[in-house]
Design an enzyme around this catalytic site. Structure first.
Site, short mmCIF file in Angstrom:
data_model
loop_
_atom_site.label_atom_id
_atom_site.label_comp_id
_atom_site.label_asym_id
_atom_site.label_seq_id
_atom_site.Cartn_x
_atom_site.Cartn_y
_atom_site.Cartn_z
N SER A 1 0.80 -1.23 0.00
CA SER A 1 0.00 0.00 0.00
C SER A 1 0.83 1.28 0.00
O SER A 1 0.42 2.27 -0.59
CB SER A 1 -0.94 0.00 1.20
N LYS B 1 -11.30 1.02 -2.53
CA LYS B 1 -10.24 1.71 -3.27
C LYS B 1 -10.66 1.85 -4.74
O LYS B 1 -11.51 2.66 -5.03
CB LYS B 1 -8.92 1.00 -3.03
N HIS C 1 -5.06 -3.10 -3.11
CA HIS C 1 -4.67 -2.06 -4.08
C HIS C 1 -4.48 -2.59 -5.49
O HIS C 1 -4.21 -1.81 -6.41
CB HIS C 1 -3.38 -1.37 -3.60
#
Ligand SMILES: Cc1ncc(COP(=O)(O)O)c(C=O)c1O
Length: 399
Positions: free
Chosen positions: A190, A249, A218
């Site tokens: 991350s 995200k 991610h």
């Protein structure tokens, strides 16, 4: 500061709070919440100012996409604002089934299980699978939610150096525990934007019988030809691995998921405390998440544009001396080292109309403070160029 072992006793609560905050300020580690006055986008309003946003995880620009809003609004009209109970009681509305089928398709696995957040997923998955007597091998740069989950599990934890497969192998072979073994890693790290060495990790877990858990918070939606994440990127299919992800995200909303075999999902339904003892997600969120997966699969151009921007930024910043590993992710860390230097660079960019907050310990290791630049498919190349000019100006002026 007087501690609990001090014969005079601990500081009273008010003094302790004031003292701790003062100390954070002195060390350049004080943090404050900033209020945003507009929806996420390439730029946002903060008070009366419009600033370019280079720190969001809304990588594909879906958080304010009109189709996501429509899906959420329709779900509110049909289903209301909440599900009223945990999933195992009466909160498991049919939108969960649609969403979990979509996740299984995106991740190319048998089954999926949706949790309240990515954090709750890691806690639920890791604590239900590992316990006292087991061994968890965890990458040194894993996300805090993995670290917390490992500690909560009460398993033995061995941290291996970042992405170091050889060190991992040594730990695995030299283990003294007779319990089961889990290897846990971020898929895309991350704060650094680099990738787990997945081909080696899948081989190692297969050979040793360790369970591989990959948190692809991610990577999901962002990498791989189909946006399936790090497994998709490497062209790997490992039915015995467990993939964790989040909708918060690239998928522009909220919630987390585990994607694995049907039996594993069945096990988690029966053991994951963060699923069992927590209310289900609201219908609007479930519907938006399913819409996000549809968009991710049908619109690869968003990903392609994002990758072009990421390469452009890496190429432009490389000559400034930042060590930026080549890679497919839109997370580009500008490591300056000192926390106060990170604060200064961030403040300079802010004055130039660019929002990238400093990331300091404990989020990153001591001496590795940075600006974590993240890009969105909503950015244009001109936006990225503005960021590059501002960073160059800062260093030209000698900080
Ligand atoms: C690698 C990783 N895992 C899990 C999480 C937690 O996800 P969520 O924000 O959905 O709780 C994050 C981000 O916050 C993350 O970066």
């Amino acid at each position: 500061m007087k501690s609990a072992d001090d014969p005079r006793g601990p500081l009273p609560w008010p003094d302790y709070i004031v003292h701790t905050i003062r100390e954070l300020k002195e060390r350049g580690l004080y943090r404050q919440l900033k209020i945003l006055d507009s929806a996420p986008g390439a730029a946002v309003k903060v008070g009366r100012r419009s600033v370019l946003l280079f720190c969001s995880n809304d990588y594909l620009g879906l958080a304010a996409d009109p189709r996501m809003k429509t899906a959420a609004v329709r779900a509110v009209r049909a289903w209301g604002t909440g599900v009223g109970a945990s999933r195992l009681i009466s909160g498991n509305i049919a939108l969960y089934r649609t969403l979990e089928q979509a996740v299984s398709k995106l991740k190319r696995v048998e089954a999926a299980l949706v949790f309240a957040s990515g954090y709750a997923t890691n806690v639920g998955v890791i604590t239900s699978l590992a316990g006292p007597g087991d061994l968890i091998l965890s990458d040194a740069l894993n996300h805090a939610s993995i670290v917390d989950a490992c500690r909560l599990s009460k398993a033995e934890i061995a941290v291996y150096p970042h992405r170091d497969v050889h060190a991992l192998e040594v730990l695995l072979r030299g283990r003294s525990t007779r319990g089961r073994v889990m290897i846990v890693t971020d898929g895309v790290f991350s704060m650094d934007g680099d990738l787990a060495p997945l081909p080696e990790l899948t081989a190692l877990s297969r050979e040793s019988g360790a369970l591989l858990v990959v948190d692809d918070a991610h990577g999901t939606g962002v990498i791989g030809p189909n946006g399936g994440g790090v497994f998709d990127y490497f062209g790997l299919k490992d039915p015995s691995a467990l993939q964790v992800g989040t909708f918060s995200k690239a998928l522009g909303s909220l919630g987390g998921f585990a994607a694995a075999s049907a039996q594993m999902v069945d096990f988690l339904v029966n053991h994951a405390r963060s699923l069992i003892y927590s209310t289900g997600l609201p219908p609007s969120v479930l519907a938006a998440n399913a819409e996000a997966i549809r968009i991710i699969i049908e619109e690869p151009n968003r990903r392609k544009h994002l990758h072009r921007l990421s390469s452009h930024l890496r190429d432009a910043l490389g000559p400034l001396g930042f060590s930026l590993a080549e890679g497919p992710t839109p997370i580009i860390p500008l490591v300056v080292g000192d926390a106060e230097e990170a604060v200064r660079l961030s403040a300079y960019l802010w004055d130039e109309g660019i929002f990238v907050p400093p990331i300091r310990p404990p989020t990153v290791p001591e001496g590795q403070s940075r600006l974590r630049v993240s890009l969105s498919a909503l950015h244009r190349q001109e936006d990225v160029d503005r960021l590059v000019y501002a960073i160059k100006d800062y260093f030209r002026q000698g900080s």
